[in-house]
Design a protein around this motif. Structure first.
Motif, PDB file in Angstrom:
ATOM      1  N   CYS A  77      -7.125  11.141   9.591  1.00 41.53           N
ATOM      2  CA  CYS A  77      -5.695  10.865   9.822  1.00 41.53           C
ATOM      3  C   CYS A  77      -4.932  10.512   8.551  1.00 41.53           C
ATOM      4  N   GLY A  78      -5.615  10.332   7.441  1.00 37.49           N
ATOM      5  CA  GLY A  78      -4.926  10.018   6.186  1.00 37.49           C
ATOM      6  C   GLY A  78      -4.540   8.560   6.062  1.00 37.49           C
ATOM      7  N   GLU A  79      -4.995   7.710   6.994  1.00 36.33           N
ATOM      8  CA  GLU A  79      -4.695   6.274   6.954  1.00 36.33           C
ATOM      9  C   GLU A  79      -5.477   5.621   5.804  1.00 36.33           C
ATOM     10  N   TYR A  80      -4.855   4.576   5.190  1.00 36.11           N
ATOM     11  CA  TYR A  80      -5.581   3.856   4.153  1.00 36.11           C
ATOM     12  C   TYR A  80      -6.712   3.054   4.795  1.00 36.11           C
ATOM     13  N   ILE A  81      -7.894   3.074   4.188  1.00 34.62           N
ATOM     14  CA  ILE A  81      -9.024   2.303   4.729  1.00 34.62           C
ATOM     15  C   ILE A  81      -9.126   0.970   3.994  1.00 34.62           C
ATOM     16  N   ASP A 135       0.862  -1.188   0.000  1.00 33.06           N
ATOM     17  CA  ASP A 135       0.000   0.000   0.000  1.00 33.06           C
ATOM     18  C   ASP A 135       0.891   1.228   0.000  1.00 33.06           C
ATOM     19  N   SER A 136       0.804   2.033  -1.043  1.00 38.17           N
ATOM     20  CA  SER A 136       1.663   3.215  -1.128  1.00 38.17           C
ATOM     21  C   SER A 136       1.070   4.185  -2.138  1.00 38.17           C
ATOM     22  N   MET A 137       1.217   5.487  -1.854  1.00 35.14           N
ATOM     23  CA  MET A 137       0.789   6.536  -2.785  1.00 35.14           C
ATOM     24  C   MET A 137      -0.654   6.345  -3.248  1.00 35.14           C
ATOM     25  N   ASP A 138      -1.568   6.078  -2.309  1.00 30.02           N
ATOM     26  CA  ASP A 138      -3.000   5.913  -2.590  1.00 30.02           C
ATOM     27  C   ASP A 138      -3.308   4.709  -3.468  1.00 30.02           C
ATOM     28  N   LYS A 139      -2.347   3.813  -3.607  1.00 37.54           N
ATOM     29  CA  LYS A 139      -2.582   2.646  -4.471  1.00 37.54           C
ATOM     30  C   LYS A 139      -2.187   1.363  -3.749  1.00 37.54           C
ATOM     31  N   ILE A 177     -20.222  12.328  10.157  1.00 35.41           N
ATOM     32  CA  ILE A 177     -20.642  12.084   8.766  1.00 35.41           C
ATOM     33  C   ILE A 177     -19.456  12.410   7.853  1.00 35.41           C
ATOM     34  N   LYS A 178     -18.418  11.618   7.994  1.00 37.72           N
ATOM     35  CA  LYS A 178     -17.235  11.755   7.149  1.00 37.72           C
ATOM     36  C   LYS A 178     -16.689  10.371   6.856  1.00 37.72           C
ATOM     37  N   ILE A 179     -15.802  10.330   5.879  1.00 36.26           N
ATOM     38  CA  ILE A 179     -15.173   9.048   5.566  1.00 36.26           C
ATOM     39  C   ILE A 179     -14.009   8.868   6.530  1.00 36.26           C
ATOM     40  N   LEU A 180     -14.186   7.942   7.472  1.00 33.44           N
ATOM     41  CA  LEU A 180     -13.197   7.760   8.535  1.00 33.44           C
ATOM     42  C   LEU A 180     -12.745   6.308   8.625  1.00 33.44           C
ATOM     43  N   CYS A 181     -11.487   6.137   9.060  1.00 32.11           N
ATOM     44  CA  CYS A 181     -10.996   4.777   9.323  1.00 32.11           C
ATOM     45  C   CYS A 181     -11.639   4.306  10.640  1.00 32.11           C
ATOM     46  N   PRO A 182     -11.627   3.007  10.941  1.00 32.34           N
ATOM     47  CA  PRO A 182     -12.288   2.533  12.165  1.00 32.34           C
ATOM     48  C   PRO A 182     -11.795   3.232  13.426  1.00 32.34           C
ATOM     49  N   ARG A 183     -10.494   3.529  13.522  1.00 30.07           N
ATOM     50  CA  ARG A 183      -9.973   4.166  14.748  1.00 30.07           C
ATOM     51  C   ARG A 183     -10.544   5.588  14.910  1.00 30.07           C
ATOM     52  N   CYS A 184     -10.532   6.355  13.818  1.00 28.51           N
ATOM     53  CA  CYS A 184     -11.055   7.727  13.900  1.00 28.51           C
ATOM     54  C   CYS A 184     -12.568   7.713  14.125  1.00 28.51           C
TER      55      CYS A 184
END
Ligand code: SF4
Ligand code: SF4
Length: 198
Positions: free
Chosen positions: A127-131, A66-70, A183-190
């Protein structure tokens, strides 16, 4: 008195008319049987990038980066033992499939014996984490049906896919989560933090 083995005799007589049972490969192309387990191949359209094949591969012949949004998935045919676990555990059943290709001999580098596919990743607005890969989220949303709307991340992604919500990112202002951040796109932790702190 010893009698000839009738089964072998029958096969020998049959072979006289039918020709040999073995193929003449490499002098003639060999056509493997239908259920032959040859090199596994990714199918870009049917793979959603979930990574299950990477997790179950006993020979560690599949890489996941997982790198650079891909998300990049690579299957290395020089390490593969053709066990078929990747195909058997693929949720879409068609993302990776064993082909009937068996002739992997090469005079080039063994590193060239591979296939790579890429999938776009979805990122947490906070947080910018990949989901997860976008295609995987959509696959889950479609299977959940109306239950998709019980999870804000799934709901927003589903609506964005129908052009009913904007893909604009709104990171939370400051350290604290507001109620609107739910109401946002969040990873499970956030998402847990947003629910507890807001
Ligand atoms: S959909 Fe199938 S082929 Fe694609 S990553 Fe998941 S398990 Fe592997
Ligand atoms: S066939 Fe088996 S060894 Fe080869 S990539 Fe799939 S799981 Fe790994």
């Amino acid at each position: 008195m010893r009698y000839p083995k009738l089964r072998e005799l029958k096969e020998a007589i049959k072979a006289l008319f039918k020709g040999p049972y073995t193929s003449r490969f490499p002098y003639e192309p060999h056509k493997p049987y239908e259920r032959f387990r040859g090199r596994p191949e990714y199918h870009q359209e049917d793979c959603m990038g979930c990574g299950a094949c990477f997790q179950v591969c006993p020979a560690k012949a599949i890489d996941l980066i997982d790198s650079m949004d891909k998300r990049t998935l690579t299957v290395h045919w020089d390490l593969c033992v053709f066990c078929g676990q990747c195909q058997a555990n693929c949720p879409t059943e068609k993302g990776i499939m064993l082909s009937r290709e068996f002739d992997l001999a090469t005079t080039g580098k063994r590193e060239e014996l591979k296939q790579t596919i890429e999938k776009e990743l979805f990122i947490c607005e906070c947080c910018g984490e990949y989901i997860a890969p976008k295609e995987q989220i959509l696959w889950v949303a479609k299977r959940l049906g109306p239950l998709t709307f019980s999870n804000a991340t799934l709901m927003l992604f589903y609506l964005m896919n129908l052009n009913l919500a904007s893909g604009e990112k709104n990171p939370p202002k400051g350290e604290e989560f507001l109620r609107s951040d739910r109401i946002k796109i969040l990873c499970p932790r956030c998402r847990r933090e947003a629910v507890i702190k807001s």
